[in-house]
Scaffold this motif. Structure first.
Motif, PDB file in Angstrom:
ATOM      1  N   LEU A 336      42.150  43.273  32.009  1.00 38.56           N
ATOM      2  CA  LEU A 336      40.882  42.626  32.366  1.00 38.56           C
ATOM      3  C   LEU A 336      40.944  42.013  33.759  1.00 38.56           C
ATOM      4  O   LEU A 336      40.005  42.143  34.560  1.00 38.56           O
ATOM      5  N   VAL A 337      42.034  41.331  34.040  1.00 38.39           N
ATOM      6  CA  VAL A 337      42.186  40.664  35.340  1.00 38.39           C
ATOM      7  C   VAL A 337      42.061  41.669  36.483  1.00 38.39           C
ATOM      8  O   VAL A 337      41.510  41.358  37.548  1.00 38.39           O
ATOM      9  N   LYS A 338      42.510  42.886  36.254  1.00 41.82           N
ATOM     10  CA  LYS A 338      42.418  43.923  37.294  1.00 41.82           C
ATOM     11  C   LYS A 338      40.975  44.362  37.533  1.00 41.82           C
ATOM     12  O   LYS A 338      40.646  44.878  38.598  1.00 41.82           O
ATOM     13  N   GLN A 339      40.121  44.179  36.529  1.00 39.02           N
ATOM     14  CA  GLN A 339      38.720  44.592  36.634  1.00 39.02           C
ATOM     15  C   GLN A 339      37.808  43.491  37.168  1.00 39.02           C
ATOM     16  O   GLN A 339      36.660  43.754  37.515  1.00 39.02           O
ATOM     17  N   LEU A 340      38.317  42.264  37.232  1.00 34.99           N
ATOM     18  CA  LEU A 340      37.495  41.120  37.627  1.00 34.99           C
ATOM     19  C   LEU A 340      37.757  40.728  39.081  1.00 34.99           C
ATOM     20  O   LEU A 340      38.865  40.919  39.577  1.00 34.99           O
ATOM     21  N   PRO A 341      36.768  40.154  39.738  1.00 29.41           N
ATOM     22  CA  PRO A 341      37.024  39.561  41.060  1.00 29.41           C
ATOM     23  C   PRO A 341      38.015  38.426  40.921  1.00 29.41           C
ATOM     24  O   PRO A 341      38.217  37.893  39.809  1.00 29.41           O
TER      25      PRO A 341
END
Length: 348
Positions: A336-341
């Motif tokens: 998820l962190v990779k997909q979020l700003p």
């Protein structure tokens, strides 16, 4: 000396963490809804309040005042000790209208040397502020919507993202309900007033954030209903779909719900959906619940009920979605962190 403050001044004290907030209404009033982070130190119990109200209506104002004075006099030492024992040097008291109960409480405590503040208009003024503030909100900033079948740990992911500094609106936490027919188990669901109070404070906390993260809830979460502008933001957001093996989802649900501690609640909740499930499967689920074979019951519920019900959510976000294949919640968080700003920092 008693200082009278407005709702806006109370919120500033709350934001800075510079005061204790004391709700002197009866326990049932406090239970229905209060200002977040308040403690209940009632000047009257529910029974005493009812007695005084009866005297006021059926006898006279003076009779009600005399009885109120008699009750307060008997509990004065413990009442003041309770107020004195709260955190912070400044103490803000409030009742329903900011009238006799809060004025009496503040006066008595101030005579004992405490620095007392009284909220003008009481909880009613605060509630008016909540409603007007929600009504004045425009559109939300761009939203990232965490979606996925039951048991993928969406609420836990939101909690962990918030700890990392991401701007999160956690509706289930505000509603104290997990959103399903079993969602109340082990919790004390919030009513609409309490939900709206929690929501407005979170919206103001993140008002400068460039984006928000939320779960793909329905419009109703337990007893609470989301405002229309929040629903629109959710529906227009970018969906991040979490997919996870069924066995892991079962383990997540077992850890969250602890059904072995709530057997009767589980059975009672199942009654509401039992007729919607194919009869032989429903009978197998009921037997598993009765025998304490909860992993089996959960897996059957996922396979034959919840997964098919939530399929429509996949279709709704068909045009703007990212699917994340995760083995567990830790793995899902990393992806998820990779997909979020980057987290914009904590707003207070």
């Amino acid at each position: 000396m008693i200082h009278e403050i407005t709702v806006e001044e109370l919120l500033e004290l709350q934001r800075k963490g510079e005061a204790a907030f004391i709700d002197v209404r009866s326990p049932s009033e406090f239970q229905e809804s209060t200002i977040p982070d308040s403690v209940n130190i009632p000047i009257f119990t529910d029974e005493e309040r009812a007695e005084i109200g009866t005297l006021y209506k059926q006898v006279s104002v003076d009779a009600a005042k005399d009885r109120g004075l008699e009750i307060v006099s008997a509990k004065l030492p413990s009442f003041v000790r309770s107020i004195s024992g709260t955190e912070h040097r400044r103490k803000v008291v409030f009742c329903w209208r900011g009238g006799m109960r809060s004025r009496t409480s503040a006066t008595l405590a101030s005579l004992m040397g405490l620095q007392m503040y009284k909220l003008n208009g009481g909880f009613r003024a605060y509630r008016k502020w909540v409603v007007e503030t929600l009504e004045s909100f425009g559109e939300l900033p761009p939203c990232y919507v965490i979606n996925g079948y039951t048991g993928t740990g969406k609420t836990e992911l939101l909690q962990r993202l918030e700890k990392l500094g991401y701007p999160v609106l956690n509706f289930e936490e505000m509603a104290q309900h997990r959103g399903s027919i079993f969602g109340h188990i082990g919790l004390a669901p919030s009513n609409q007033k309490s939900f709206e109070s929690a929501l407005v404070h979170q919206l103001l906390r993140w008002k400068e954030a460039p984006y928000l993260i939320m779960e793909a809830e329905s419009k109703r979460v337990g007893k609470a209903v989301l405002p229309e502008f929040v629903v629109r933001g959710k529906e227009q957001g970018k969906a991040l779909f979490i997919e996870m093996p069924v066995a892991q989802r079962v383990a997540n649900i077992m850890a969250d719900y602890k059904p072995e501690e709530h057997k009767d609640d589980c059975l009672n909740s199942f009654k509401h959906i039992e007729k919607r499930i194919h009869t032989p499967v429903a009978a197998e689920i009921r037997q598993a619940l009765e025998q304490g074979r909860y992993e089996t019951a959960v897996e059957l519920l996922l396979t034959y009920y919840y997964d098919s019900r939530y399929q429509h959510a996949t279709d709704r976000y068909e045009n703007d979605r990212v699917t994340i294949q995760a083995k567990d919640v830790d793995d899902a968080l990393q992806q998820l962190v990779k997909q979020l700003p980057p987290p914009p920092g904590r707003y207070q």
